[in-house]
Every structure is written in structure tokens, then in C-alpha cells.
Design a protein around this motif. Structure first.
Motif, PDB file in Angstrom:
ATOM      1  N   ARG A  71       0.813  -1.132  -0.013  1.00  0.00           N
ATOM      2  CA  ARG A  71       0.071   0.066   0.001  1.00  0.00           C
ATOM      3  C   ARG A  71       0.779   1.479   0.059  1.00  0.00           C
ATOM      4  N   GLU A  81       2.480   1.665  -3.428  1.00  0.00           N
ATOM      5  CA  GLU A  81       1.320   2.046  -4.350  1.00  0.00           C
ATOM      6  C   GLU A  81       0.988   3.666  -4.142  1.00  0.00           C
ATOM      7  N   LYS A  82       1.084   3.962  -2.937  1.00  0.00           N
ATOM      8  CA  LYS A  82       0.751   5.696  -2.612  1.00  0.00           C
ATOM      9  C   LYS A  82       1.803   6.493  -3.240  1.00  0.00           C
ATOM     10  N   GLN A  83       3.181   5.834  -3.053  1.00  0.00           N
ATOM     11  CA  GLN A  83       4.357   6.437  -3.465  1.00  0.00           C
ATOM     12  C   GLN A  83       4.185   6.591  -5.175  1.00  0.00           C
ATOM     13  N   THR A 127       1.614   6.530  -7.054  1.00  0.00           N
ATOM     14  CA  THR A 127       0.667   7.426  -7.582  1.00  0.00           C
ATOM     15  C   THR A 127       1.290   9.068  -7.413  1.00  0.00           C
TER      16      THR A 127
END
Length: 65
Positions: free
Chosen positions: A8, A11-13, A15
Motif C-alpha cells: 500500500r 502504491e501511494k508513492q 501514485t
């Protein structure tokens, strides 16, 4: 659980970095447009094309200083 949290986070990084890349690309386009307008308005060449030989000579001179 720990791996899921890492996924997670990654994935945030991802994005965030994709958004930054998009903003940078838009800035580059706007910068080019501004240069085009300035060249037309003031009838000057802002972008100077130099041959590869000249750029290596300039780099060598800077390194010597």
C-alpha cells in the motif's frame, strides 16, 4: 500484514510520483510555449543550437577552471 502495508505504501508513492511526473511534463510544455512566444515577440533566438563539438569544448573549459 506487513507485506500488505508495504504494498500500500509503495502504491501511494507510485501514485505521488506519477502525479509529479505529470506536473513536470506540463511545466516543460508551458516553458517551451513561453520561449516560443518570447522568441516571436522580441524576434530573438533564445534557444541556441550548438554543435556537439562546441558543447564538449565548453565542458572541458569549465572543468579546467
Amino acid at each position: 500484514m506487513e507485506l500488505e502495508a508495504k504494498v500500500r505504501l509503495l502504491e501511494k508513492q507510485k501514485t505521488f510520483l506519477e502525479q509529479q511526473a505529470s506536473v513536470a511534463a506540463k511545466k516543460a510544455i508551458i516553458f517551451d510555449m513561453m520561449i516560443d512566444i518570447a522568441e516571436k515577440e522580441y524576434q530573438i533566438d533564445i534557444r541556441k543550437n550548438s554543435s556537439p563539438e562546441q558543447s564538449t569544448t565548453l565542458k572541458n573549459n569549465k572543468n579546467k577552471q
